[in-house]
Design an enzyme around this catalytic site. Sequence first.
Site, PDB file in Angstrom:
ATOM      1  N   VAL A 145       3.510  -1.079  -5.722  1.00  0.00           N
ATOM      2  CA  VAL A 145       3.653   0.281  -5.195  1.00  0.00           C
ATOM      3  C   VAL A 145       2.294   0.850  -4.801  1.00  0.00           C
ATOM      4  O   VAL A 145       2.152   1.496  -3.760  1.00  0.00           O
ATOM      5  CB  VAL A 145       4.353   1.192  -6.229  1.00  0.00           C
ATOM      6  CG1 VAL A 145       4.251   2.658  -5.821  1.00  0.00           C
ATOM      7  CG2 VAL A 145       5.826   0.800  -6.368  1.00  0.00           C
ATOM      8  N   GLU A 146       1.281   0.581  -5.607  1.00  0.00           N
ATOM      9  CA  GLU A 146      -0.033   1.169  -5.359  1.00  0.00           C
ATOM     10  C   GLU A 146      -0.699   0.608  -4.100  1.00  0.00           C
ATOM     11  O   GLU A 146      -1.182   1.384  -3.258  1.00  0.00           O
ATOM     12  CB  GLU A 146      -0.953   0.942  -6.563  1.00  0.00           C
ATOM     13  CG  GLU A 146      -0.582   1.748  -7.798  1.00  0.00           C
ATOM     14  CD  GLU A 146      -0.832   3.237  -7.626  1.00  0.00           C
ATOM     15  OE1 GLU A 146      -1.588   3.635  -6.715  1.00  0.00           O
ATOM     16  OE2 GLU A 146      -0.259   4.020  -8.414  1.00  0.00           O
TER      17      GLU A 146
END
Length: 379
Positions: free
Chosen positions: A158-159
């Site tokens: 996600v990051e």
Amino acid sequence: MNPVSRSRRRAALRALACGALAWNGLGAESSAWARAAHRRRPTRVALAASNAADDVPSYATRADVMRFADELAERRGLEAAWVRGALGQARFQAVVARLVMPAPAGTAKNWSAYRARFVEPVRIRAGLSFWDANTGWLARAEDVFGVPPEIVVGIVGVETIYGRQTGSFRVLDSLATLAFNFPGGRSDRSAFFRDELEAFFVMCRTENRDPLQVTGSYAGAMGLPQFMPSSFNRWAVDFDGDGRTDLDASAADVIGSVGLFLAEHGWKRGLKPRYPVVPPGDRAEREFLLAPDIVPTFTLAEMTAHGARVRAPDLPEGEKLALVQLENGDAPPSHVAGTSNFYAITRYNQSSYYALAVIELGETIRRAMASSPPASSPG
């Protein structure tokens, strides 16, 4: 937990993390992936002269900024000339001031759209590759910190899509802009960014890095896990034991650091992060359960007594839950019953949407690993 106990726990966790090299067979496993990640790093500093506002003086000429540099150096035992020299070369970035502004008022939240941004084929394929290349380190992190691989893999995916999008802003410029020229029109967070700027100089001195060369997001987050400087100083670990902490190209250090962060923020070994739930039909009961937001507050019996139907046959006795609501635009909202581990993920990013995206991306990749194991042998 009192400060002494917290300090001892952190020291013990760091000792375990930094002893990971003694567990043989891991170094070669992630080396190919690390080299590929290093090639994906930004090759130039994102400092465009067009971003520098002509009417904003150089930070080297601002007395308040140079005073901050001197005070920072004195507090942290750093060379004043080094701090002043570097901070004086920071440049105001108009794009940073623009990006930090909140979404326009009235923008509807939509979990379905948010999920689709992160649980998608590119991240899933990259996550499979990351997991396959770092099976041993992920297992080691679970052994040390109790955090399962899918949660670490979900966060890194996600990051930054496993290092594909770490940011190309010069961190010094981003932090200086937000510390000394924080834009109006929203709550002032300049004090937070001054603290992060101070932590950044401490990090650069400790890690022997040139503050003019470190790149990251527009807000100053760095590396695959997007740690802010203060988080780096507190929770980044040399998990592979090579003598340096590298969150840009060492998958081992990334995995260990994410594991330590979650462990330090209350992750409980073996506890699921969320359970299916049907919220109460009665509006007053539903609002009562929603009032604490993402903070686990109610036992399973209390949730049931207030009309919620939770499917949690394996929830440990006494564990608290939160009724978490995620909006879907004009469609009915989604709900989950979040545990303290769901809450621990929100300490990484204080958003229930973020936490659920991390969980569902990681679980999707885990299922893909199980149904179609990669050809390479595990570590």
